[in-house]
Design an enzyme around this catalytic site. Structure first.
Site, PDB file in Angstrom:
ATOM      1  N   LEU A   1     -20.794   0.785  -4.205  1.00  0.00           N
ATOM      2  CA  LEU A   1     -21.932   0.936  -3.475  1.00  0.00           C
ATOM      3  C   LEU A   1     -22.701   2.453  -2.555  1.00  0.00           C
ATOM      4  O   LEU A   1     -23.572   1.725  -1.710  1.00  0.00           O
ATOM      5  CB  LEU A   1     -22.082  -0.104  -2.519  1.00  0.00           C
ATOM      6  CG  LEU A   1     -22.060  -1.661  -3.374  1.00  0.00           C
ATOM      7  CD1 LEU A   1     -22.043  -3.042  -2.610  1.00  0.00           C
ATOM      8  CD2 LEU A   1     -23.682  -2.114  -3.618  1.00  0.00           C
TER       9      LEU A   1
ATOM     10  N   GLY B   1     -22.568   4.883  -4.672  1.00  0.00           N
ATOM     11  CA  GLY B   1     -24.027   5.151  -5.278  1.00  0.00           C
ATOM     12  C   GLY B   1     -23.034   6.224  -6.212  1.00  0.00           C
ATOM     13  O   GLY B   1     -23.348   6.485  -6.879  1.00  0.00           O
ATOM     14  N   LYS B   2     -22.322   6.584  -5.757  1.00  0.00           N
ATOM     15  CA  LYS B   2     -21.378   8.357  -6.384  1.00  0.00           C
ATOM     16  C   LYS B   2     -20.804   7.967  -7.958  1.00  0.00           C
ATOM     17  O   LYS B   2     -20.489   9.109  -8.309  1.00  0.00           O
ATOM     18  CB  LYS B   2     -20.361   8.479  -5.343  1.00  0.00           C
ATOM     19  CG  LYS B   2     -19.076   7.486  -5.144  1.00  0.00           C
ATOM     20  CD  LYS B   2     -18.009   7.688  -4.195  1.00  0.00           C
ATOM     21  CE  LYS B   2     -16.972   7.679  -3.693  1.00  0.00           C
ATOM     22  NZ  LYS B   2     -15.930   7.293  -3.670  1.00  0.00           N
TER      23      LYS B   2
ATOM     24  N   TYR C   1       0.878  -1.362  -0.047  1.00  0.00           N
ATOM     25  CA  TYR C   1       0.354  -0.020   0.020  1.00  0.00           C
ATOM     26  C   TYR C   1       0.863   0.923  -0.015  1.00  0.00           C
ATOM     27  O   TYR C   1       1.887   1.233   0.342  1.00  0.00           O
ATOM     28  CB  TYR C   1      -1.021  -0.338   1.279  1.00  0.00           C
ATOM     29  CG  TYR C   1      -2.386  -0.988   0.558  1.00  0.00           C
ATOM     30  CD1 TYR C   1      -2.216  -1.599   0.247  1.00  0.00           C
ATOM     31  CD2 TYR C   1      -2.987  -0.996   1.946  1.00  0.00           C
ATOM     32  CE1 TYR C   1      -3.033  -2.188   0.100  1.00  0.00           C
ATOM     33  CE2 TYR C   1      -3.145  -2.969   2.920  1.00  0.00           C
ATOM     34  CZ  TYR C   1      -4.072  -2.697   1.370  1.00  0.00           C
ATOM     35  OH  TYR C   1      -4.586  -3.563   1.306  1.00  0.00           O
TER      36      TYR C   1
ATOM     37  N   SER D   1     -13.229  -4.716   1.222  1.00  0.00           N
ATOM     38  CA  SER D   1     -14.419  -3.682  -0.916  1.00  0.00           C
ATOM     39  C   SER D   1     -15.393  -3.803  -0.302  1.00  0.00           C
ATOM     40  O   SER D   1     -16.497  -4.358  -1.065  1.00  0.00           O
ATOM     41  CB  SER D   1     -13.898  -4.206  -1.902  1.00  0.00           C
ATOM     42  OG  SER D   1     -14.299  -3.135  -2.530  1.00  0.00           O
TER      43      SER D   1
ATOM     44  N   GLY E   1     -16.661   1.569  -3.928  1.00  0.00           N
ATOM     45  CA  GLY E   1     -17.080   2.735  -3.932  1.00  0.00           C
ATOM     46  C   GLY E   1     -18.470   2.589  -4.883  1.00  0.00           C
ATOM     47  O   GLY E   1     -18.796   3.513  -4.726  1.00  0.00           O
TER      48      GLY E   1
ATOM     49  N   LEU F   1     -18.454  -2.113  -0.327  1.00  0.00           N
ATOM     50  CA  LEU F   1     -18.584  -1.514  -1.130  1.00  0.00           C
ATOM     51  C   LEU F   1     -18.643  -1.323  -2.016  1.00  0.00           C
ATOM     52  O   LEU F   1     -18.490  -0.541  -2.902  1.00  0.00           O
ATOM     53  CB  LEU F   1     -18.787   0.164  -0.879  1.00  0.00           C
ATOM     54  CG  LEU F   1     -19.221   0.806   0.790  1.00  0.00           C
ATOM     55  CD1 LEU F   1     -18.267   2.231   1.458  1.00  0.00           C
ATOM     56  CD2 LEU F   1     -20.388   0.598   1.113  1.00  0.00           C
TER      57      LEU F   1
END
Length: 350
Positions: A245, A247-248, A53, A238, A243, A240
């Site tokens: 989920l 909605g963005k 990372y 993960s 990301g 989401l």
């Protein structure tokens, strides 16, 4: 915040695990300090990082996330014993990390010492194998015939796993790690490590991190059942769907500074048509319930039987607070029924 035992480790971990892969590219040291202060205040006690990372990984920033966490730990040494710090040794594929080689006993010794130095700590609570040396049905390879498991040399793989366990045992015996775990592995990988641990008198893995979300449920029920029965903590990453989920990213939106404005390793965007359609349904359901789409996805993840702690990341304190709030929510039966209906229509979003 609720707490659960992390597999056979005896460690108590919070419902929320703070993921850190944005630290070093999307987030600064100051951002990370603020996230840690907020997370600890809210009862989060487990932090997950990795030597590769931040993400997207590259040679210039390799190891910076561990360094950022280490800088914080050096200034808050009184908090170290209260935290469960997890990090991971990278698998093959990065030429700038041990020449891109697979995980080996000698590689573990080298990588572990480097992680300890960056983290400025004497021990790591859970040291994880980031992914297996063999190819597995992860990172978009879960579709039929994306892999050829019939071509895997079992004897070669098992001997490589024995070599890894020798490195793990040496690290345990030296007190450099307290427990070890897996990531991005399969039921066969778990089974084989359990068999070898028994054969070699090595403590078994206490946890596994795999991708799991409303759009990506391939571990339910078979791998999660195995984890529950064998007392191995299951930690979704993960939740989401990078990301989506939240909605963005609907209608191909790319908000400034968001993850999808950055290069994606292996081109793994989740914006397939079925995923977009399913996400639209989840966004509408969340609005009807009066919570955010991200909270719907995270609250669902928490309520899946067998999930121990869910790894969440954030690029802002507001986002982190919103996500942590999801774990105090309880989705009622009608909401869960509607989620099940959506899953039936979109069983594999990407």
């Amino acid at each position: 915040m609720q707490y659960h035992v992390l597999g056979s480790s005896g460690l108590k971990v919070s419902d929320v695990c703070l993921g850190t892969m944005t630290w070093g590219i999307q987030n600064t040291q100051s951002d990370a300090d603020a996230q840690l202060a907020l997370a600890l205040e809210r009862g989060v006690n487990v932090i997950d990082t990795a030597e590769m990372y931040p993400v997207p990984p590259n040679s210039d920033t390799y190891g910076d996330t561990e360094r950022i966490l280490g800088n914080w730990l050096s200034r808050h040494s009184d908090k170290r014993s209260e935290l469960v710090v997890m990090t991971k040794i990278v698998g093959s594929g990065f030429t700038y990390i041990r020449n891109g080689g697979p995980i080996t006993r000698t590689g573990i010794a080298t990588a572990l010492d480097a992680s300890l130095a960056r983290l400025k700590t004497d021990y790591i609570d859970v040291y994880q194998l980031h992914w297996p040396n063999r190819s597995t049905p992860h990172f978009g390879k879960h579709w039929p015939n994306r892999l050829t498991p019939s071509c895997i040399n079992r004897e070669q793989e098992v001997e490589g796993m024995r070599d890894i366990l020798r490195g793990i045992k040496a690290a345990l015996d030296a007190g450099k790690i307290r427990h070890w775990g897996l990531s991005d592995d399969t039921p066969w990988g778990i089974h084989t490590f359990l068999m070898l641990c028994h054969e070699m008198s090595v403590p078994k893995p206490v946890s596994i991190q795999n991708e799991f979300s409303l759009l990506h449920q391939k571990d339910w029920p078979y791998l999660i059942e195995m984890c529950a029965i064998e007392d191995i903590a299951y930690l979704p990453w993960s939740p989401l769907a990078t990301g989506m989920l939240s909605g963005k990213y609907q209608n191909e939106a790319r908000p400034a500074g968001s993850r999808w404005t950055l290069p994606q390793r292996q081109g793994l965007f989740r914006n397939k048509p079925q995923a977009q359609e399913a996400t639209a349904r989840y966004v509408k359901l969340a609005q009807d319930v009066g919570i955010t789409p991200a909270q719907l996805a995270l609250a669902w993840c928490k309520q899946v039987d067998g999930v121990t702690s869910t790894i969440i990341g954030a690029t802002s304190e507001a986002q982190l607070s919103e996500n942590i709030n999801a774990f105090s929510l309880h989705l009622e039966a009608p909401v869960l029924d509607e989620i099940s209906n959506i899953i039936r229509q979109y069983p594999a979003g990407f």
